[in-house]
Design an enzyme around this catalytic site. Sequence first.
Site, mmCIF file in Angstrom:
data_model
loop_
_atom_site.group_PDB
_atom_site.id
_atom_site.type_symbol
_atom_site.label_atom_id
_atom_site.label_comp_id
_atom_site.label_asym_id
_atom_site.label_seq_id
_atom_site.Cartn_x
_atom_site.Cartn_y
_atom_site.Cartn_z
ATOM 1 N N SER A 241 0.809 -1.231 -0.023
ATOM 2 C CA SER A 241 0.120 -0.037 0.083
ATOM 3 C C SER A 241 0.848 1.373 -0.036
ATOM 4 C CB SER A 241 -0.942 0.061 1.531
ATOM 5 O OG SER A 241 -1.532 1.276 1.330
ATOM 6 N N HIS B 74 -1.297 -1.140 -4.248
ATOM 7 C CA HIS B 74 -2.424 -0.724 -3.873
ATOM 8 C C HIS B 74 -2.413 0.693 -3.516
ATOM 9 C CE1 HIS B 74 -6.167 -1.353 -1.121
ATOM 10 N NE2 HIS B 74 -5.553 -0.361 -0.573
ATOM 11 N N ASP C 13 -4.323 4.342 -2.142
ATOM 12 C CA ASP C 13 -5.503 4.715 -1.391
ATOM 13 C C ASP C 13 -5.940 6.070 -1.590
ATOM 14 O OD1 ASP C 13 -6.058 2.335 0.697
ATOM 15 O OD2 ASP C 13 -4.065 2.716 0.909
ATOM 16 N N MET D 252 -8.424 8.862 -0.886
ATOM 17 C CA MET D 252 -9.321 9.273 0.445
ATOM 18 C C MET D 252 -9.857 10.837 0.360
ATOM 19 S SD MET D 252 -7.366 7.936 3.892
ATOM 20 C CE MET D 252 -6.459 6.211 3.494
ATOM 21 N N HIS E 241 -8.161 1.887 -4.544
ATOM 22 C CA HIS E 241 -9.086 1.818 -3.315
ATOM 23 C C HIS E 241 -9.744 3.097 -3.090
ATOM 24 C CE1 HIS E 241 -9.461 0.591 1.297
ATOM 25 N NE2 HIS E 241 -10.913 0.969 0.646
ATOM 26 N N MET F 13 -11.742 5.440 -1.152
ATOM 27 C CA MET F 13 -12.579 5.583 0.165
ATOM 28 C C MET F 13 -13.031 7.087 -0.222
ATOM 29 S SD MET F 13 -9.720 4.047 2.473
ATOM 30 C CE MET F 13 -8.532 4.067 1.064
ATOM 31 N N MET G 186 -12.416 -4.894 5.090
ATOM 32 C CA MET G 186 -11.554 -3.797 5.736
ATOM 33 C C MET G 186 -11.405 -4.501 7.198
ATOM 34 S SD MET G 186 -10.502 -1.376 3.858
ATOM 35 C CE MET G 186 -9.884 -0.550 5.101
ATOM 36 N N GLY H 186 -8.868 5.034 6.581
ATOM 37 C CA GLY H 186 -8.355 6.226 6.910
ATOM 38 C C GLY H 186 -7.020 6.586 7.023
ATOM 39 N N GLY I 24 -2.881 4.328 7.784
ATOM 40 C CA GLY I 24 -2.251 3.214 8.075
ATOM 41 C C GLY I 24 -1.788 2.935 9.410
ATOM 42 N N GLY I 25 -1.239 1.997 9.734
ATOM 43 C CA GLY I 25 -0.638 1.566 11.095
ATOM 44 C C GLY I 25 -1.669 1.352 12.246
ATOM 45 N N ASP J 17 -7.417 -5.522 4.175
ATOM 46 C CA ASP J 17 -6.844 -4.409 4.244
ATOM 47 C C ASP J 17 -6.738 -3.806 5.777
ATOM 48 O OD1 ASP J 17 -5.586 -1.797 3.756
ATOM 49 O OD2 ASP J 17 -6.924 -1.285 2.138
ATOM 50 N N GLY J 18 -5.694 -3.539 6.352
ATOM 51 C CA GLY J 18 -5.394 -2.967 7.641
ATOM 52 C C GLY J 18 -5.035 -3.702 8.825
ATOM 53 N N GLY J 19 -3.779 -3.417 9.054
ATOM 54 C CA GLY J 19 -3.404 -4.162 10.145
ATOM 55 C C GLY J 19 -2.857 -5.559 9.526
ATOM 56 N N GLY K 163 0.793 -2.081 4.393
ATOM 57 C CA GLY K 163 1.403 -0.823 4.397
ATOM 58 C C GLY K 163 2.789 -0.588 5.251
ATOM 59 N N SER K 164 2.403 -0.591 6.381
ATOM 60 C CA SER K 164 3.494 -0.475 7.397
ATOM 61 C C SER K 164 4.314 -1.740 7.417
ATOM 62 C CB SER K 164 3.124 -0.063 8.785
ATOM 63 O OG SER K 164 1.741 -0.279 9.049
HETATM 64 C C1 DX5 Z 1 -6.349 2.363 5.343
HETATM 65 C C2 DX5 Z 1 -5.851 1.911 3.998
HETATM 66 C C3 DX5 Z 1 -4.751 0.946 3.861
HETATM 67 C C4 DX5 Z 1 -3.543 1.255 4.675
HETATM 68 C C5 DX5 Z 1 -3.133 0.012 5.285
HETATM 69 O O1 DX5 Z 1 -7.582 3.054 5.440
HETATM 70 O O2 DX5 Z 1 -7.018 1.389 3.024
HETATM 71 O O3 DX5 Z 1 -4.436 0.396 2.668
HETATM 72 O O4 DX5 Z 1 -2.364 1.725 4.137
HETATM 73 O O5 DX5 Z 1 -1.915 0.283 6.058
HETATM 74 P P1 DX5 Z 1 -1.383 -0.896 7.259
HETATM 75 O O6 DX5 Z 1 -0.933 -1.976 6.472
HETATM 76 O O7 DX5 Z 1 -0.382 -0.201 7.775
HETATM 77 O O8 DX5 Z 1 -2.700 -1.119 8.125
HETATM 78 ZN ZN ZN Z 2 -6.393 0.454 1.275
#
Ligand code: DX5
Ligand code: ZN
Length: 252
Positions: free
Chosen positions: A42, A67, A69, A71, A100, A102, A171, A176, A178-179, A206-208, A228-229
């Site tokens: 991401s 990926h 994002d 927003m 993605h 959002m 999700m 919104g 990362g991390g 997606d997420g964590g 992401g992270s």
């Molecule tokens: C959050 C995004 C994710 C985000 C994931 O709303 O949709 O794609 O970048 O980041 P990590 O992997 O750090 O949760």
């Molecule tokens: Zn995403």
Amino acid sequence: MSAALCPVISENCRPSMSHLPAMNRSSTFVVLRADSPVILPSLLLCDFGNLEREIRAVEAAGAKTLHLDIMDGHFVPNITYGFTIVEAARRITDLALDVHLMIANPARYAVQFVEAGASLITIHAEAVDDPRPILDDIRAAGAAAGLAFNPPTPVSAIEPVLDACDYVLAMTVMPGYGGQKFTESVLEKVRLLREMLPPDAMIEVDGGINDDTIARAAAAGAEMFVVGSGIFKTPDYAVSMNKLRQLAQQKK
Ligand code: DX5
Ligand code: ZN
């Protein structure tokens, strides 16, 4: 307001049609299925001051799909970027681009993101009354169509439109940022979806997603893992991606 006067959809600010998707919908899925379990870096967490270098680094680390994002500060509290970054990524790489959305009004912008270079477009169930026409438009424009749902949304809310989806994005955090911490309870919905969806429809999470969570998400039925992270905040992207892929294959 006419299209000519509208600051958003005037021809001057529409993305150029020259950046059509590098792959069509069916070839995108040939690549994705061949790469399963798919690790999708991401870019939200990358160094945008060195976008090309970051993309080259995850390419070298084995990524087949990126990926991105989007927003808008309305559907989610954060604001990221729009067409220009998708177009820039498309110019830099031939990898599939998973966009993605959002955003509060995906009907207005989804096809423009395909024109900007997206190979897959995900819209949120919570953003629209009826996702079906937008999913149909995305497919007609040549991209794969995905429907995302947030942790509080029940699977029953998306069940009527599953047949219009190439993949579903569960999700595992509130969108919104990362991390954030992985939401364990979403795995029950991933298991349910895997039973409901046809075998060729993929499930993305997606997420964590990290070394601690990816195997459980894979065991529940996910095959596409946005990270992401767990990649961009680690010192060696290839080491991190290989470990994540191995853990997803083990499905513990
Ligand atoms: C959050 C995004 C994710 C985000 C994931 O709303 O949709 O794609 O970048 O980041 P990590 O992997 O750090 O949760
Ligand atoms: Zn995403």
